[in-house]
Design a protein around this motif. Structure first.
Motif, PDB file in Angstrom:
ATOM      1  N   VAL A 113       0.836  -1.206   0.000  1.00 23.65           N
ATOM      2  CA  VAL A 113       0.000   0.000   0.000  1.00 23.65           C
ATOM      3  C   VAL A 113       0.871   1.256   0.000  1.00 23.65           C
ATOM      4  N   ARG A 114       1.930   1.233   0.807  1.00 23.99           N
ATOM      5  CA  ARG A 114       2.839   2.383   0.839  1.00 23.99           C
ATOM      6  C   ARG A 114       3.540   2.561  -0.503  1.00 23.99           C
TER       7      ARG A 114
ATOM      8  N   ARG B 295      -8.342   3.554   6.833  1.00 25.12           N
ATOM      9  CA  ARG B 295      -7.749   4.880   6.730  1.00 25.12           C
ATOM     10  C   ARG B 295      -6.598   4.905   5.722  1.00 25.12           C
ATOM     11  N   ALA B 296      -5.772   3.879   5.727  1.00 20.56           N
ATOM     12  CA  ALA B 296      -4.631   3.843   4.806  1.00 20.56           C
ATOM     13  C   ALA B 296      -5.089   3.823   3.349  1.00 20.56           C
ATOM     14  N   ILE B 297      -6.157   3.084   3.056  1.00 22.90           N
ATOM     15  CA  ILE B 297      -6.641   3.017   1.673  1.00 22.90           C
ATOM     16  C   ILE B 297      -7.327   4.326   1.288  1.00 22.90           C
ATOM     17  N   LYS B 298      -7.992   4.980   2.213  1.00 25.75           N
ATOM     18  CA  LYS B 298      -8.581   6.282   1.907  1.00 25.75           C
ATOM     19  C   LYS B 298      -7.504   7.294   1.541  1.00 25.75           C
ATOM     20  N   ASP B 299      -6.414   7.293   2.304  1.00 22.29           N
ATOM     21  CA  ASP B 299      -5.303   8.206   1.994  1.00 22.29           C
ATOM     22  C   ASP B 299      -4.696   7.882   0.632  1.00 22.29           C
ATOM     23  N   LEU B 300      -4.575   6.592   0.308  1.00 23.84           N
ATOM     24  CA  LEU B 300      -4.021   6.189  -0.979  1.00 23.84           C
ATOM     25  C   LEU B 300      -4.901   6.663  -2.134  1.00 23.84           C
TER      26      LEU B 300
ATOM     27  N   GLU C 275       9.012   4.145   9.395  1.00 25.67           N
ATOM     28  CA  GLU C 275       8.220   3.085   8.781  1.00 25.67           C
ATOM     29  C   GLU C 275       8.748   1.730   9.214  1.00 25.67           C
ATOM     30  N   GLN C 276       7.827   0.843   9.556  1.00 28.95           N
ATOM     31  CA  GLN C 276       8.190  -0.505   9.994  1.00 28.95           C
ATOM     32  C   GLN C 276       7.223  -1.498   9.360  1.00 28.95           C
TER      33      GLN C 276
ATOM     34  N   SER D   3      13.127  -0.548   1.505  1.00 28.04           N
ATOM     35  CA  SER D   3      11.910   0.175   1.855  1.00 28.04           C
ATOM     36  C   SER D   3      11.140   0.543   0.591  1.00 28.04           C
ATOM     37  N   PRO D   4       9.893   0.960   0.708  1.00 24.70           N
ATOM     38  CA  PRO D   4       9.151   1.373  -0.494  1.00 24.70           C
ATOM     39  C   PRO D   4       9.843   2.503  -1.269  1.00 24.70           C
ATOM     40  N   GLN D   5      10.390   3.483  -0.532  1.00 28.51           N
ATOM     41  CA  GLN D   5      11.114   4.556  -1.207  1.00 28.51           C
ATOM     42  C   GLN D   5      12.416   4.042  -1.805  1.00 28.51           C
ATOM     43  N   GLY D   6      13.075   3.106  -1.119  1.00 29.05           N
ATOM     44  CA  GLY D   6      14.273   2.508  -1.675  1.00 29.05           C
ATOM     45  C   GLY D   6      13.990   1.701  -2.935  1.00 29.05           C
TER      46      GLY D   6
END
Length: 354
Positions: free
Chosen positions: A122-123, A163-168, A307-308, A344-347
């Protein structure tokens, strides 16, 4: 000796097309001429009607074709557990690996069904929605929307991580509005009608998430409020998002008192932020104490939170292969575990920036 036969350059026999097939043209059969003419006229009239119908429906057919291509749920994934990340041409491999290729080949479709990898995917989808949509190919964009649809359906069924999916979805919709309206339709791969249809789907998914009504389980047993207060506080300390603590405190007055514990918010601030960041954003309460709760939300707006994830992608520095943690990749190193680092997702996105 001269050739006395019929001139080979003379025209051949006349043939006409009838309903029964091709026949020789004969002046003696005048009764068939009218039938042939009528047949030819009817055939020409039929062709004209077809031509007009095709011109009339060409726009409608094009729209239907666009929607059909958009609604096709054929996953183009290779369903691989690993992928070789190469940034230049070699004797063995030509070209380079792109973000879209990695997104297609790695098995993200199955990863979202694993609770350990759900937040990770998701991230990653959220980071791609912010800045990497234009770098995806047409197939990768279609796979992106198909995976997003599976994520939404999973949340609607499980009623978790709402909440996480709403933000996405909100991040994706804002990015698409900027790309389609402000920057122009040429920056996105694919027909503009397809993207408008996808934006309508996003609005529909947001409406479905807003209409979720969480039902309590029918089985009677122990609940969180039935536990001792020390255990309740210990459970709250396992939450890494301050918004979850606020929501939990709204359940009942007892949990509200525990959610306002200063030590709880202090640990949360030290978990996500460094001491230097905390010293820059000190907030004092009316009683002269540090207001750790207000400091947490202020720090969250200024700095990224830690982030974990339970499970992440791994990158082998020896063979340059990106793979999931529980799968074996073809590595020739003696110490395989020492060469692998979590990504990580950004990595993951940074691996494909050239």
């Amino acid at each position: 000796m001269p050739f006395l036969g019929q001139d080979w350059r003379s025209p051949g026999q006349s043939w006409v097309k009838t309903e029964e097939g091709w026949k020789k043209y004969s002046d003696e059969k005048n009764n068939n001429v009218a039938e042939l003419k009528s047949y030819c006229k009817s055939e020409e009239f039929y062709k004209e009607n077809i031509f007009l119908a095709m011109n009339y429906d060409v726009a409608a057919k094009k729209r239907k074709k666009d929607l059909l291509n958009n609604n096709t749920k054929i996953p183009y994934f290779h369903r691989d557990k690993w992928i070789y990340v190469h940034k230049g041409s070699t004797k063995e491999r030509h070209g380079y690996c792109t973000l879209g290729e990695a997104f297609n080949r790695l098995d993200f479709s199955s990863a979202i069904m694993d609770s350990r990898r759900f937040n990770y995917v998701v991230r990653l989808l959220e980071l791609i929605a912010k800045s990497q949509l234009t770098s995806l190919s047409g197939v990768a964009q279609k796979n992106y929307m198909n995976i997003l649809e599976k994520v939404v359906q999973k949340v609607l069924e499980d009623q978790q991580n709402i909440r996480a999916i709403k933000d996405l979805l909100q991040t994706l919709y804002v990015s698409l509005c900027s790309l389609v309206q402000d920057m122009g339709k040429s920056v996105l791969v694919g027909n503009i009608n397809i993207w408008v249809h996808r934006m309508e789907n996003i609005l529909h998914w947001q409406q479905q998430l807003n209409n979720i009504q969480i039902t309590r389980p029918t089985s009677k047993g122990l609940t969180l409020t039935d536990l001792p207060m020390c255990l309740q506080l210990n459970i709250m300390q396992r939450l890494s998002d301050g918004r979850d603590l606020v929501s939990l405190g709204q359940v009942c007055p007892g949990l509200n008192v525990l959610s306002e514990d200063r030590l709880l918010w202090k640990k949360l601030c030290h978990y996500h932020f460094t001491d230097r960041q905390i010293r820059k954003r000190l907030i004092m309460s009316d009683k002269g104490h540090l207001d750790w709760k207000k400091m947490y939300f202020k720090l969250s707006r200024c700095y990224p939170r830690k982030e974990q994830y339970s499970d992440t992608l791994q990158f082998c520095t020896h063979c340059h292969i990106l793979f999931w943690k529980d799968t074996n990749h073809p590595c020739t190193a003696n110490n395989t575990e020492g060469c692998c680092i979590p990504v990580s997702p950004q990595g993951f996105i940074n691996l494909f920036k050239y």
